[in-house]
Motif scaffolding. Structure first.
Motif, PDB file in Angstrom:
ATOM      1  N   MET A  36       0.770  -0.809  -0.567  1.00  0.00           N
ATOM      2  CA  MET A  36       0.298  -0.116  -0.141  1.00  0.00           C
ATOM      3  C   MET A  36       0.843   1.580  -0.072  1.00  0.00           C
ATOM      4  N   SER A  37       1.296   1.194   0.584  1.00  0.00           N
ATOM      5  CA  SER A  37       2.909   2.221   0.604  1.00  0.00           C
ATOM      6  C   SER A  37       3.233   3.032  -0.134  1.00  0.00           C
ATOM      7  N   ARG A  38       3.765   1.422  -0.921  1.00  0.00           N
ATOM      8  CA  ARG A  38       4.830   1.980  -2.582  1.00  0.00           C
ATOM      9  C   ARG A  38       4.015   2.369  -3.199  1.00  0.00           C
ATOM     10  N   GLN A  39       2.295   2.212  -3.582  1.00  0.00           N
ATOM     11  CA  GLN A  39       1.604   2.220  -4.397  1.00  0.00           C
ATOM     12  C   GLN A  39       1.199   4.335  -3.704  1.00  0.00           C
ATOM     13  N   ASP A  40       1.150   4.535  -2.908  1.00  0.00           N
ATOM     14  CA  ASP A  40       0.935   5.795  -2.306  1.00  0.00           C
ATOM     15  C   ASP A  40       1.868   6.399  -2.639  1.00  0.00           C
ATOM     16  N   ALA A  41       3.404   5.805  -2.526  1.00  0.00           N
ATOM     17  CA  ALA A  41       4.292   7.068  -3.621  1.00  0.00           C
ATOM     18  C   ALA A  41       4.426   6.897  -4.749  1.00  0.00           C
ATOM     19  N   ALA A  42       3.782   6.142  -6.238  1.00  0.00           N
ATOM     20  CA  ALA A  42       3.248   6.074  -7.055  1.00  0.00           C
ATOM     21  C   ALA A  42       2.572   7.400  -7.501  1.00  0.00           C
ATOM     22  N   VAL A  43       1.286   7.256  -6.347  1.00  0.00           N
ATOM     23  CA  VAL A  43       0.108   8.384  -6.892  1.00  0.00           C
ATOM     24  C   VAL A  43       0.645   9.380  -6.599  1.00  0.00           C
ATOM     25  N   GLN A  44       1.325   9.599  -5.958  1.00  0.00           N
ATOM     26  CA  GLN A  44       2.287  11.333  -5.197  1.00  0.00           C
ATOM     27  C   GLN A  44       2.859  11.412  -6.269  1.00  0.00           C
ATOM     28  N   ALA A  45       3.402  10.763  -6.441  1.00  0.00           N
ATOM     29  CA  ALA A  45       4.510  11.215  -8.009  1.00  0.00           C
ATOM     30  C   ALA A  45       3.986  11.207  -9.448  1.00  0.00           C
ATOM     31  N   GLY A  46       2.809  10.456  -9.531  1.00  0.00           N
ATOM     32  CA  GLY A  46       2.044  10.537 -10.929  1.00  0.00           C
ATOM     33  C   GLY A  46       3.024  10.009 -12.008  1.00  0.00           C
ATOM     34  N   GLY A  47       3.007  10.808 -13.475  1.00  0.00           N
ATOM     35  CA  GLY A  47       2.932  10.664 -14.195  1.00  0.00           C
ATOM     36  C   GLY A  47       3.653   9.470 -14.759  1.00  0.00           C
ATOM     37  N   ARG A  48       4.754   9.219 -14.659  1.00  0.00           N
ATOM     38  CA  ARG A  48       5.258   7.766 -15.537  1.00  0.00           C
ATOM     39  C   ARG A  48       5.733   6.921 -14.135  1.00  0.00           C
ATOM     40  N   GLU A  49       5.849   7.207 -13.551  1.00  0.00           N
ATOM     41  CA  GLU A  49       5.950   6.144 -12.359  1.00  0.00           C
ATOM     42  C   GLU A  49       5.036   5.771 -11.596  1.00  0.00           C
ATOM     43  N   LEU A  50       3.363   6.041 -11.874  1.00  0.00           N
ATOM     44  CA  LEU A  50       2.849   5.340 -11.787  1.00  0.00           C
ATOM     45  C   LEU A  50       2.355   5.099 -12.920  1.00  0.00           C
ATOM     46  N   ASP A  51       1.805   5.069 -14.111  1.00  0.00           N
ATOM     47  CA  ASP A  51       2.650   4.500 -15.149  1.00  0.00           C
ATOM     48  C   ASP A  51       2.588   3.422 -15.276  1.00  0.00           C
ATOM     49  N   ASP A  52       3.842   2.880 -14.686  1.00  0.00           N
ATOM     50  CA  ASP A  52       4.905   1.766 -14.650  1.00  0.00           C
ATOM     51  C   ASP A  52       4.018   0.925 -14.016  1.00  0.00           C
ATOM     52  N   LYS A  53       4.396   1.810 -11.976  1.00  0.00           N
ATOM     53  CA  LYS A  53       3.618   0.853 -11.385  1.00  0.00           C
ATOM     54  C   LYS A  53       2.412   0.118 -11.442  1.00  0.00           C
ATOM     55  N   ILE A  54       1.262   1.156 -12.397  1.00  0.00           N
ATOM     56  CA  ILE A  54       0.108   0.033 -12.798  1.00  0.00           C
ATOM     57  C   ILE A  54       0.588  -0.817 -14.134  1.00  0.00           C
ATOM     58  N   ALA A  55       1.390  -1.143 -14.773  1.00  0.00           N
ATOM     59  CA  ALA A  55       2.009  -2.495 -15.639  1.00  0.00           C
ATOM     60  C   ALA A  55       1.955  -2.771 -14.910  1.00  0.00           C
ATOM     61  N   LEU A  56       2.877  -2.849 -13.947  1.00  0.00           N
ATOM     62  CA  LEU A  56       3.991  -3.611 -12.975  1.00  0.00           C
ATOM     63  C   LEU A  56       2.812  -4.625 -12.634  1.00  0.00           C
ATOM     64  N   TYR A  57       1.479  -4.543 -10.957  1.00  0.00           N
ATOM     65  CA  TYR A  57       0.490  -4.667 -11.225  1.00  0.00           C
ATOM     66  C   TYR A  57       0.062  -5.409 -12.422  1.00  0.00           C
ATOM     67  N   GLU A  58      -0.634  -4.872 -13.192  1.00  0.00           N
ATOM     68  CA  GLU A  58      -0.596  -6.110 -13.988  1.00  0.00           C
ATOM     69  C   GLU A  58      -0.465  -7.704 -14.584  1.00  0.00           C
ATOM     70  N   THR A  59       0.916  -7.296 -14.677  1.00  0.00           N
ATOM     71  CA  THR A  59       1.942  -8.372 -15.544  1.00  0.00           C
ATOM     72  C   THR A  59       1.768  -9.382 -13.943  1.00  0.00           C
ATOM     73  N   LYS A  60       1.748  -8.713 -13.073  1.00  0.00           N
ATOM     74  CA  LYS A  60       1.558  -9.753 -11.911  1.00  0.00           C
ATOM     75  C   LYS A  60       0.849 -10.334 -11.223  1.00  0.00           C
ATOM     76  N   THR A  61      -0.233  -9.588 -12.039  1.00  0.00           N
ATOM     77  CA  THR A  61      -1.949 -10.497 -12.386  1.00  0.00           C
ATOM     78  C   THR A  61      -1.724 -11.693 -13.142  1.00  0.00           C
ATOM     79  N   ASP A  62      -1.249 -11.350 -14.852  1.00  0.00           N
ATOM     80  CA  ASP A  62      -1.237 -12.428 -16.052  1.00  0.00           C
ATOM     81  C   ASP A  62      -0.381 -13.491 -15.484  1.00  0.00           C
ATOM     82  N   LEU A  63       0.991 -13.218 -14.443  1.00  0.00           N
ATOM     83  CA  LEU A  63       2.110 -13.823 -14.049  1.00  0.00           C
ATOM     84  C   LEU A  63       1.611 -14.859 -13.319  1.00  0.00           C
TER      85      LEU A  63
END
Length: 533
Positions: A96-123
């Motif tokens: 949760m804290s990692r996600q919150d940090a990504a939301v605070q950063a926004g932009g590319r960092e947030l997009d990358d974090k979303i892609a990471l979690y989507e990939t985890k669900t695929d794997l």
């Protein structure tokens, strides 16, 4: 002169709501601030824990399966699921804290974090991975994508209560409190200690106007976590929505005692609504000492001084507000300038008629004044109004609970006059209210309640009348109940209207009525069951 109708505390300078507090925390990211709607969802989903991925199932089927499982809560399957919960909670808490940090950063960092979690669900599709993918999508404002993940994690584990909370938050963000409440309720059936879901349920109940239920939900949370400041603030604001300003004052004062902040303007607003103007003035002046440019507090002070006839002082406070009004604020400057000019043209002090109040002000006094004499006056004035208004109806029903029996009598007489039609008195809810008053501690209220129920001409009123008759030994009230029963049953159990009812007479009549009722119980059994629900 018509008092200045500037923005009320609740609109212009009101403190941020329970959810807005978290929003403010989530939005402090400078140039990279997310849009408000995105962050608002983000905040609400902060409370939601984990999920996993796969093709879209039928959510209704998953829900039915969950309900069936909840009914068998002692099953081995649920016991096994509970063993997984600590592991789930730990995994969710770490991310949760990692996600919150990504939301605070926004932009590319947030997009990358979303892609990471989507990939985890695929794997590796697990409820936790699905939940986390849904959560970060929700934080990013991708509400529909979040819903897919939440539904999928419930399919993977129907006992995964975070998933139900996630769906509840989705519906809440869609301004659909009823389905949101159902989802929060499912989460709580699985885990009654899940306070995030309890808070979400209370907020939904408040939005639906079910204030008594919302209060019970908030109280359950506070019983277990009395230092939960945000929940206590939410409860106080619910009291404001329900026009229960005295209760709101009590809760806001507890918040302040426990170190909570940002409630002063809310508290002052409640003092104004309860006609405790000196307390309100003191708070607004304290706010201005901390921030001399707080124009909204100055407006509220101007309104109070205008209301009390101190015209020039009111003009001075309005001018101070005008001097500090930000250019981008949506506010009628010309109207305020006009009010200032009119006030300055008037005498410095005008005599104010204390009984010249708006209907809304009389309602506030009736429901919130700490002075019993003022509540009695308000009840008399409202009951004598030639016009009916939904706000009056609600106020009089609330006044039936007043501590002063004269206010209760006045309210009961008024409600009986307004709602005396047969079809309304047959309503279960209204009959229930009058039935409760049969047990009022004052005989005048009990007798009047029985008198009103006598006009119902509906079998629904017979069970509560019978119950009270067996206990009642005040001769006046007993006669009213006896009369009401005869009118609604045609039992023809007679009593002379001229004779004085003594204790023996009331005992004899009680036995007669009990025998008649037991013989004819089949007519009233469904209403007996109705009362038990």
């Amino acid at each position: 002169m018509t008092p200045f109708k500037g923005p009320p505390v609740g609109a212009t300078m009101r403190p941020k709501s329970f959810w807005d507090h978290a929003l403010a925390h989530a939005s402090m990211s400078g140039e990279r601030m997310m849009p408000r709607t995105t962050l608002l969802l983000a905040v609400l989903v902060l409370a939601i824990p984990s999920v996993a991925t796969a093709q879209q199932p039928d959510p209704a089927k998953a829900l039915r399966e969950a309900i069936g499982s909840l009914q068998g809560s002692g099953s081995r399957e649920l016991a096994e699921a509970r063993k997984r919960w600590p592991r789930y909670q730990e995994a969710i808490g770490l991310e949760m804290s990692r996600q919150d940090a990504a939301v605070q950063a926004g932009g590319r960092e947030l997009d990358d974090k979303i892609a990471l979690y989507e990939t985890k669900t695929d794997l590796q599709e697990t409820p936790v991975n699905r939940y986390l993918a849904g959560r970060i999508n929700g934080l990013a404002g991708r509400i529909d994508a979040a819903r897919v993940h939440f539904e999928r994690c419930i399919v993977l584990d129907k006992f995964f209560y975070w998933g139900y909370h996630g769906l509840g938050t989705y519906f809440a963000m869609r301004k659909m409190p009823e389905p949101a409440a159902k989802q929060y309720g499912l989460a709580l059936e699985l885990n009654p200690e899940f306070h995030r879901a309890a808070r979400g349920l209370a907020m939904c109940q408040m939005q639906m106007g079910r204030y008594d239920e919302a209060e019970s939900s908030f109280r359950r949370i506070l019983t277990k976590t009395p230092d939960d400041i945000e929940t206590r603030k939410a409860l106080a604001k619910m009291f404001i929505r329900a026009n229960r300003y005295v209760d709101a004052i009590n809760e806001f004062n507890v918040v302040k005692q426990r170190g909570g902040d940002k409630v002063d303007s809310w508290l002052a607003h409640c003092y104004v609504r309860t006609d405790q103007l000196d307390e309100a003035v003191a708070i607004y002046k304290a706010i201005l000492e901390r921030d001399p440019k707080d124009w909204a507090a100055a407006v509220e002070l101007g309104k109070i001084y205008q209301r009390t006839g101190k015209n020039h002082e009111a003009a001075a406070w309005f001018q101070r507000a005008l001097d500090n009004l930000p250019l981008q604020t949506r506010f009628d400057r010309e109207k305020l300038e006009e009010v200032i000019a009119v006030l300055l043209a008037m005498p410095a002090v005008s005599k104010v008629n204390p009984n010249r109040k708006s209907p809304g002000q009389w309602v506030d006094i009736l429901l919130n004044s700490v002075e019993v004499d003022r509540r009695r006056v308000a009840a008399r004035i409202i009951s004598g109004s030639p016009y009916r208004h939904p706000e009056f109806d609600s106020a009089m029903l609330r006044a039936l609970r007043d501590k002063d029996y004269l206010v209760r009598v006045r309210a009961l007489r008024t409600v009986g006059r307004w709602w005396g039609e047969v079809e309304r008195l047959a309503d279960p809810g209204l009959v229930g209210i009058f039935s409760l008053l049969l047990n009022d501690r004052h005989h005048a209220v009990r007798g009047m309640a029985a008198n009103i129920l006598a006009r119902s001409e509906h079998a629904r009123v017979v069970p509560p009348l019978m119950e009270r008759l067996q206990k009642e030994r005040n001769a006046y009230v007993f006669r009213q109940i006896h009369r009401a029963l005869n009118r609604n049953t045609f039992a023809y159990i007679s009593v002379s209207f001229d004779e004085e009812l003594g204790a023996e007479d009331m005992e004899r009549l009680s036995r007669e009525w009990k025998a008649w009722y037991d013989k004819n119980i089949y007519q009233f059994r469904k209403y007996e069951e109705e009362r038990k629900k």
